[in-house]
Design an enzyme around this catalytic site. Structure first.
Site, PDB file in Angstrom:
ATOM      1  N   ASP A 205       0.859  -1.188   0.000  1.00 15.14           N
ATOM      2  CA  ASP A 205       0.000   0.000   0.000  1.00 15.14           C
ATOM      3  C   ASP A 205       0.892   1.234   0.000  1.00 15.14           C
ATOM      4  O   ASP A 205       1.282   1.745   1.054  1.00 15.14           O
ATOM      5  CB  ASP A 205      -0.923  -0.002   1.220  1.00 15.14           C
ATOM      6  CG  ASP A 205      -2.105  -0.932   1.063  1.00 15.14           C
ATOM      7  OD1 ASP A 205      -2.238  -1.517  -0.018  1.00 15.14           O
ATOM      8  OD2 ASP A 205      -2.887  -1.076   2.015  1.00 15.14           O
ATOM      9  N   GLU A 289     -11.424  -7.521   0.801  1.00 15.61           N
ATOM     10  CA  GLU A 289     -11.719  -8.948   0.887  1.00 15.61           C
ATOM     11  C   GLU A 289     -12.724  -9.258   1.989  1.00 15.61           C
ATOM     12  O   GLU A 289     -12.757  -8.587   3.023  1.00 15.61           O
ATOM     13  CB  GLU A 289     -10.414  -9.726   1.143  1.00 15.61           C
ATOM     14  CG  GLU A 289      -9.419  -9.568   0.015  1.00 15.61           C
ATOM     15  CD  GLU A 289      -8.012 -10.004   0.367  1.00 15.61           C
ATOM     16  OE1 GLU A 289      -7.238 -10.345  -0.559  1.00 15.61           O
ATOM     17  OE2 GLU A 289      -7.667 -10.004   1.561  1.00 15.61           O
ATOM     18  N   THR A 449      -7.531 -15.207  -4.811  1.00 17.95           N
ATOM     19  CA  THR A 449      -6.160 -14.771  -5.060  1.00 17.95           C
ATOM     20  C   THR A 449      -5.175 -15.947  -5.010  1.00 17.95           C
ATOM     21  O   THR A 449      -5.564 -17.091  -4.862  1.00 17.95           O
ATOM     22  CB  THR A 449      -5.735 -13.719  -4.020  1.00 17.95           C
ATOM     23  OG1 THR A 449      -5.787 -14.308  -2.721  1.00 17.95           O
ATOM     24  CG2 THR A 449      -6.654 -12.526  -4.050  1.00 17.95           C
ATOM     25  N   GLU A 487      -6.972 -13.924  -9.312  1.00 15.90           N
ATOM     26  CA  GLU A 487      -5.995 -12.845  -9.307  1.00 15.90           C
ATOM     27  C   GLU A 487      -4.659 -13.426  -8.842  1.00 15.90           C
ATOM     28  O   GLU A 487      -4.629 -14.425  -8.133  1.00 15.90           O
ATOM     29  CB  GLU A 487      -6.383 -11.718  -8.336  1.00 15.90           C
ATOM     30  CG  GLU A 487      -7.661 -10.989  -8.668  1.00 15.90           C
ATOM     31  CD  GLU A 487      -7.987  -9.912  -7.635  1.00 15.90           C
ATOM     32  OE1 GLU A 487      -7.168  -9.710  -6.701  1.00 15.90           O
ATOM     33  OE2 GLU A 487      -9.046  -9.292  -7.764  1.00 15.90           O
ATOM     34  N   LEU A 490       0.871 -11.575  -5.807  1.00 17.75           N
ATOM     35  CA  LEU A 490       2.083 -10.776  -5.861  1.00 17.75           C
ATOM     36  C   LEU A 490       2.442 -10.492  -7.311  1.00 17.75           C
ATOM     37  O   LEU A 490       2.103 -11.277  -8.195  1.00 17.75           O
ATOM     38  CB  LEU A 490       3.246 -11.516  -5.186  1.00 17.75           C
ATOM     39  CG  LEU A 490       3.114 -11.770  -3.685  1.00 17.75           C
ATOM     40  CD1 LEU A 490       4.254 -12.657  -3.201  1.00 17.75           C
ATOM     41  CD2 LEU A 490       3.097 -10.467  -2.907  1.00 17.75           C
TER      42      LEU A 490
END
Length: 580
Positions: A205, A289, A449, A487, A490
């Site tokens: 972030d 999420e 993910t 997705e 990383l």
């Protein structure tokens, strides 16, 4: 004066670029000062302007969270020219696209694609705090490059903390209007994420976008609106689901605030729904999420591969726990959550609650608590999905929900990190089928993910098993008959990761996947690394393989040769997009 494409790249990464013009009075630099920008490997590019600055490469972190960039790099765009380092002089323009390019983009003329469409996540700060598009010209050129590569569309965070920042019920769609029009102009579809969480506090972030000011004020006045652990640590990433139905936000409930936001989005962009905006991903927790903030990285609280901590110690969650314990005839279980479950960075065997032999997780109290804790999360999802479905009904858009890929300590009996996050998944209990069933009831897509990961790439002592986890989720979604999308967790640019994604996208969970496949894959994320020449060529080949699916039996080398030729052909497209 319009900046050249290479000047725009320079402005994105904060690097002055000298022109090769011999005219000392000519415009020679274009610099934007960007704090904290790190440098990337030098690439000898041959474009109109030469970039000479060297930059250090970074290694991907081991942390599994939704990582937009590596090591805190600002998610700026390095567009166009870096991707197209070639001496080839091409005369075709965007308006006179070659037959070879059309054939490449359409899947060798095979008609409807048989594979999985690829979307690309936008930078977290695509819209500024001033509600404008960040790095506008570079953004435009980058979207053109993505479209020319065969990308289906983009995913963008629509931040609650930006749009409704100052006052409840006052929405400023600012930069989103322009960004969506930009996507429409380039023929890109959009997955819009209703981001009701804070940006900042999770790995990668690189910018901070807090919750709306008036929401933060309410949390300051009543700290129990924030998720709380057993040591009293408050988490401001997302409002505690314990107060979902209480009018704690200036007379509205949190769910009402989320609903009003989605309704305002629908009404403001109704002309783009189904045509440009094809999916609404509804944020339901930290990092968007459906989970509890059990592994927060902010201030070093949690480090991979720690087990995390339960988040049920605010007064609203404890009130619900007390009622559930009394209903179960065990009022003594309702005063607190587990206090023997260790700390954020412990491992399962360090704790009495999660240890494999005699651990509390496998006893009567553990079963009661974990059932309640996970059901609260499911009820939260149910409430928001019910609202989202009614708001976007008959608009033609899909609704999706993101589930975290918590793969560390998956090989243990207790699956402690999944339990603290709210997924009641143990060796004896399937935690993902109930989630899939809940999504199926609303016709929502299960977005998951860590699709790019392989078991052997992870720390073996932590018993990480992302491949086994993806397989379990795929089986749960097939059983519940709900669509699965993926997705990567990383940033990865290598063929090894691309091959893993392609394999996972085929949903081959029983040795014969038949016609089953993921409904979409979203690539994380548009950043400077993606447009470096080698990475870009590999990415173009990856998109090609994903779109053609199981019918494409060519080797990687052949696809990459086509991709390299295609990259050369699309050079004028990108320059056209950048110069106008």
């Amino acid at each position: 004066m319009a900046l050249s494409i290479t000047h725009q790249i320079a402005s994105l990464v904060g690097t002055p670029i000298q022109t090769e013009s011999g005219n000392p009075s000519a415009e020679s630099t274009a610099t934007v000062s960007v704090a904290g920008v790190r440098k990337f490997p030098a690439v000898n590019l041959r474009c109109k302007v030469r970039k000479s600055d060297g930059m250090d490469g970074l290694s991907p972190p081991l942390s599994p969270c939704r990582s937009p960039v590596l090591g805190g790099i600002r998610p700026a765009l390095s567009v166009a020219c870096q991707a197209f380092s070639t001496d080839l002089e091409v005369s075709e323009t965007a308006e006179t696209e070659s037959s070879t390019e059309r054939k490449y983009r359409s899947g060798n003329g095979q008609g409807k694609e048989k594979g999985v469409p690829v979307y690309v996540m936008m930078p977290l700060d695509s819209v500024t705090m001033g509600n404008t598009v960040n790095r506008r010209k570079a953004m435009n050129a980058s979207l053109q490059a993505l479209k020319s590569a065969g990308v289906e569309g983009i995913m963008m965070d629509v931040w609650w903390g930006l749009v409704e920042r100052n006052s409840p019920g006052e929405y400023n769609w600012g930069g989103y209007t322009e960004l969506l029009e930009m996507a429409k102009k380039h023929g890109l579809k959009v997955q819009a994420v209703m981001s009701f969480h804070q940006c900042g506090g999770n790995v990668g972030d690189s910018c901070t976008i807090p919750l709306p000011r008036w929401v933060v004020e309410e949390i300051d006045n009543d700290p129990d609106l924030a998720y709380t652990d057993q040591w009293g640590r408050r988490n401001y990433e997302y409002i505690s689901l314990g107060c979902d139905t209480l009018p704690v936000l200036k007379g509205r409930t949190p769910v009402q605030c989320y609903s009003d936001f989605m309704r305002a989005f629908r009404d403001n962009f109704k002309d783009l729904l189904d045509d440009t905006i094809v999916e609404i991903q509804v944020g339901m927790g930290p990092a968007g999420e459906l989970r509890y903030p059990s592994y927060p990285e902010q201030n070093g609280t949690w480090r991979f591969p720690g087990i995390g901590a339960f988040q049920c110690f605010d007064k609203y969650m404890l009130s619900s726990l007390k009622a559930a314990a009394e209903a179960a005839g065990k009022p003594e279980w309702g005063s607190t959550g587990p206090t023997d479950a260790g700390h954020y960075n412990n491992w399962p065997e360090d704790t009495a609650f999660f240890r494999k032999e005699g651990g509390g997780w496998n006893g009567r109290y553990g079963e009661f608590f974990l059932t309640w804790y996970s059901q609260m999360l499911l009820d939260h999802g149910e409430r928001i999905l019910t609202s989202a479905k009614s708001i976007f009904d008959n608009t033609g858009v899909k609704i999706s929900v993101k589930i975290a890929g918590i793969h560390w300590h998956y090989g243990t009996r207790s699956h402690a990190p999944e339990l603290t996050a709210g997924y009641y998944n143990t060796r004896f209990h399937d935690g993902y089928h109930p989630i899939a069933q809940m999504l199926a009831r609303h016709g929502a897509v299960f977005n998951f993910t860590c699709i790019e990961m392989r078991d052997h790439e992870q720390p073996q002592d932590a018993l990480c098993a992302p491949e086994k986890l993806v397989r379990q989720v795929a089986m749960a979604t097939q059983k519940a008959q709900v669509l699965l999308a993926g997705e990567n967790a990383l940033p990865r640019y290598d063929e090894y990761a691309h091959e893993q994604i392609i394999r996972a996208a085929e949903l081959n969970v029983d040795g014969n996947s038949g016609d089953s496949k993921m409904c979409a894959f979203t690539y994380l994320r548009m950043n400077p690394h993606l447009f470096q020449p080698d990475n870009w060529r590999k990415f173009v080949a990856f998109v090609k393989k994903m779109k053609e699916g199981k019918s494409d039996h060519r080797c990687w080398e052949q696809v990459e040769r086509e991709a390299e030729h295609f990259v050369q052909l699309t050079q004028p497209l990108v320059h056209e997009a950048a110069m106008h």
